[in-house]
Design a protein around this motif. Structure first.
Motif, mmCIF file in Angstrom:
data_model
loop_
_atom_site.group_PDB
_atom_site.id
_atom_site.type_symbol
_atom_site.label_atom_id
_atom_site.label_comp_id
_atom_site.label_asym_id
_atom_site.label_seq_id
_atom_site.Cartn_x
_atom_site.Cartn_y
_atom_site.Cartn_z
ATOM 1 N N LEU A 254 -26.087 23.184 -22.368
ATOM 2 C CA LEU A 254 -25.273 21.998 -22.642
ATOM 3 C C LEU A 254 -24.942 21.236 -21.360
ATOM 4 N N SER A 255 -24.553 21.957 -20.318
ATOM 5 C CA SER A 255 -24.160 21.283 -19.079
ATOM 6 C C SER A 255 -25.349 20.641 -18.368
ATOM 7 N N ALA A 256 -26.558 21.057 -18.731
ATOM 8 C CA ALA A 256 -27.748 20.437 -18.147
ATOM 9 C C ALA A 256 -27.941 19.005 -18.639
ATOM 10 N N ARG A 257 -27.305 18.681 -19.775
ATOM 11 C CA ARG A 257 -27.361 17.306 -20.301
ATOM 12 C C ARG A 257 -25.942 16.787 -20.440
ATOM 13 N N PRO A 258 -25.299 16.400 -19.341
ATOM 14 C CA PRO A 258 -23.889 15.987 -19.395
ATOM 15 C C PRO A 258 -23.638 14.797 -20.309
ATOM 16 N N GLU A 259 -24.657 13.952 -20.513
ATOM 17 C CA GLU A 259 -24.478 12.801 -21.388
ATOM 18 C C GLU A 259 -24.327 13.214 -22.847
ATOM 19 N N TYR A 260 -24.693 14.467 -23.176
ATOM 20 C CA TYR A 260 -24.579 14.954 -24.550
ATOM 21 C C TYR A 260 -23.307 15.771 -24.792
ATOM 22 N N VAL A 261 -22.581 16.090 -23.731
ATOM 23 C CA VAL A 261 -21.459 17.025 -23.871
ATOM 24 C C VAL A 261 -20.385 16.492 -24.813
ATOM 25 N N LYS A 318 -9.252 19.433 -23.256
ATOM 26 C CA LYS A 318 -8.318 18.877 -22.277
ATOM 27 C C LYS A 318 -8.858 19.028 -20.857
ATOM 28 N N ARG A 319 -9.471 20.167 -20.580
ATOM 29 C CA ARG A 319 -10.041 20.381 -19.248
ATOM 30 C C ARG A 319 -11.175 19.389 -18.961
ATOM 31 N N LEU A 320 -12.018 19.153 -19.956
ATOM 32 C CA LEU A 320 -13.115 18.207 -19.775
ATOM 33 C C LEU A 320 -12.587 16.787 -19.603
ATOM 34 N N GLU A 321 -11.549 16.438 -20.345
ATOM 35 C CA GLU A 321 -10.957 15.105 -20.225
ATOM 36 C C GLU A 321 -10.279 14.910 -18.883
ATOM 37 N N ASN A 323 -11.464 15.869 -16.190
ATOM 38 C CA ASN A 323 -12.557 15.827 -15.210
ATOM 39 C C ASN A 323 -12.786 17.159 -14.484
ATOM 40 N N SER A 324 -12.466 18.256 -15.148
ATOM 41 C CA SER A 324 -12.845 19.559 -14.588
ATOM 42 C C SER A 324 -14.372 19.676 -14.606
ATOM 43 N N GLY A 325 -14.914 20.527 -13.750
ATOM 44 C CA GLY A 325 -16.360 20.697 -13.705
ATOM 45 C C GLY A 325 -16.918 21.125 -15.051
ATOM 46 N N THR A 326 -17.943 20.424 -15.521
ATOM 47 C CA THR A 326 -18.473 20.671 -16.867
ATOM 48 C C THR A 326 -19.010 22.088 -17.017
ATOM 49 N N ARG A 327 -19.861 22.523 -16.086
ATOM 50 C CA ARG A 327 -20.477 23.853 -16.224
ATOM 51 C C ARG A 327 -19.411 24.954 -16.171
ATOM 52 N N THR A 329 -16.225 24.724 -16.825
ATOM 53 C CA THR A 329 -15.349 24.642 -17.997
ATOM 54 C C THR A 329 -16.010 25.237 -19.229
ATOM 55 N N LEU A 330 -17.302 24.931 -19.425
ATOM 56 C CA LEU A 330 -18.016 25.478 -20.583
ATOM 57 C C LEU A 330 -18.239 26.979 -20.433
ATOM 58 N N ASP A 331 -18.517 27.445 -19.214
ATOM 59 C CA ASP A 331 -18.631 28.890 -18.984
ATOM 60 C C ASP A 331 -17.343 29.588 -19.408
ATOM 61 N N ARG A 332 -16.238 29.049 -18.985
ATOM 62 C CA ARG A 332 -14.928 29.641 -19.297
ATOM 63 C C ARG A 332 -14.689 29.659 -20.805
ATOM 64 N N PHE A 333 -15.061 28.571 -21.462
ATOM 65 C CA PHE A 333 -14.839 28.454 -22.909
ATOM 66 C C PHE A 333 -15.648 29.497 -23.681
ATOM 67 N N PHE A 334 -16.943 29.549 -23.437
ATOM 68 C CA PHE A 334 -17.788 30.454 -24.206
ATOM 69 C C PHE A 334 -17.535 31.920 -23.858
ATOM 70 N N LEU A 335 -17.235 32.211 -22.604
ATOM 71 C CA LEU A 335 -16.895 33.575 -22.243
ATOM 72 C C LEU A 335 -15.589 34.004 -22.896
#
Length: 341
Positions: A254-261, A318-321, A323-327, A329-335
């Motif tokens: 997902l983070s490889a395509r930030p425009e799709y996040v 909220k973290r993504l909004e 402007n936290s780092g996308t990768r 933030t997503l790592d933290r979420f899925f883990l």
């Protein structure tokens, strides 16, 4: 006859938008130098701008665009050379002075073919102060037969001198049933697809149109959505020792395509929402085509755990909004999800 200017991929927008005021402006025959379209994200400001540009340039003698003449068709298709849209550059948060100056260079010359040229600044409240001051000079002495539309979600960031030169038109968020009706009647989508789009985008008509595929620049939602839902389901049913590896892999993709996040998060939101309401209102879930799979998963997990998933999701949004780092933030979420399976 077209109105004279004052001295100072898509069809028509839904009827609930403030079209009557725009039509009145055309009927009155005096186009303001600048209009401020103010309202929440996805309230149809861009569609209304296209509608107004069509009405000002339609070759039929009507107050509304005919959607048949060459001018209407070009504007609707985003191919008219005199319709200029400006917003933050890709992966940038602000509209800069260089963008405003580049636009000023374009409008310094005569129009190509339009009766009235439009400059629509999307997310105008993201102009930095230098860009606003550069724009102010253009608003004070606009080129002939050119009008500006500033679309904004907030007015506080805009200079009082800019606000004072704009005619303000307020927009309200559209109800779900209005967006669903629009997708079916004006864009020809089937009710099932319209139901999923509306449930995914909420009151954001811009996102609904982008996901529908009608916006050629939008996400390939028809491929993204089923792939992402299947990946989430596989992740939630994987053995505990495999979840961490699957979570990091999904985050990487997902983070490889930030425009799709942004659109991916909208899909994930519907999945966790569906899990939470499935027990009580199965007919109200968004992803009805995954009903059987969701039922199987809901048997494997407690309701309190599903509520925890939703809480983790909202924290991630909220973290993504912010402007936290996308990768990261997503790592933290899925883990985190893998710990609550």
């Amino acid at each position: 006859m077209h109105p004279e200017p004052s001295e100072t991929n898509q069809g028509p927008p839904p009827s609930s938008l403030p079209l009557s005021e725009l039509i009145y402006i055309v009927q009155a025959g005096r186009i303001p130098n600048a209009l401020l379209f103010y309202g929440p994200r996805g309230s149809g400001k861009q569609q209304a701008a296209l509608f107004f540009a069509q009405a000002c340039n339609c070759r039929a003698d009507n107050d509304r665009p005919c959607n048949i003449c060459a001018s209407c068709k070009k504007i609707s298709a985003g191919m008219h050379p005199d319709m200029i849209f400006l917003g933050p550059a890709e992966n940038k948060k602000m509209i800069t002075i260089s963008q405003i100056r580049d636009m000023g260079g374009i409008i310094a010359s005569r129009t190509n073919e339009a009766a009235f040229r439009m400059v629509c600044i999307l997310h105008a409240d993201l102009m930095n102060p230098q860009a606003q001051n550069a724009l102010l000079k253009m608003l004070e002495e606009p080129p002939g037969r050119t009008f500006f539309i500033l679309a904004a979600e907030q007015t506080t960031p805009l200079l009082p001198t800019i606000l004072s030169r704009c005619r303000r038109i307020d927009f309200q968020a559209l109800a779900d049933h209005e967006i669903k009706k629009l997708l079916c009647t004006q864009y020809g989508l089937d009710p099932g697809t319209a139901h999923i789009l509306t449930g995914t985008a909420g009151s954001d008509i811009d996102q609904a149109l982008r996901l529908s595929g009608l916006d050629k620049e939008g996400t390939n939602w028809k491929m993204l959505r089923p792939w992402l839902i299947k990946e989430i389901c596989l992740f939630l049913t994987a053995p505990q020792h495999q979840s961490a590896f699957k979570s990091l892999d999904l985050s990487r993709l997902l983070s490889a395509r930030p425009e799709y996040v942004h659109d991916a998060m909208a899909v994930i939101r519907t999945v966790f929402r569906d899990f939470c309401i499935l027990k009580y209102m199965p007919d109200k879930i968004v992803n009805l085509d995954f009903l059987s799979t969701f039922k199987d998963i809901s048997v494997m997990h407690s309701y309190s755990r599903m509520l925890t998933w939703m809480t983790l999701f909202h924290e991630t949004e909220k973290r993504l909004e912010s402007n936290s780092g996308t990768r990261l933030t997503l790592d933290r979420f899925f883990l985190s999800l893998s710990l609550f399976k």
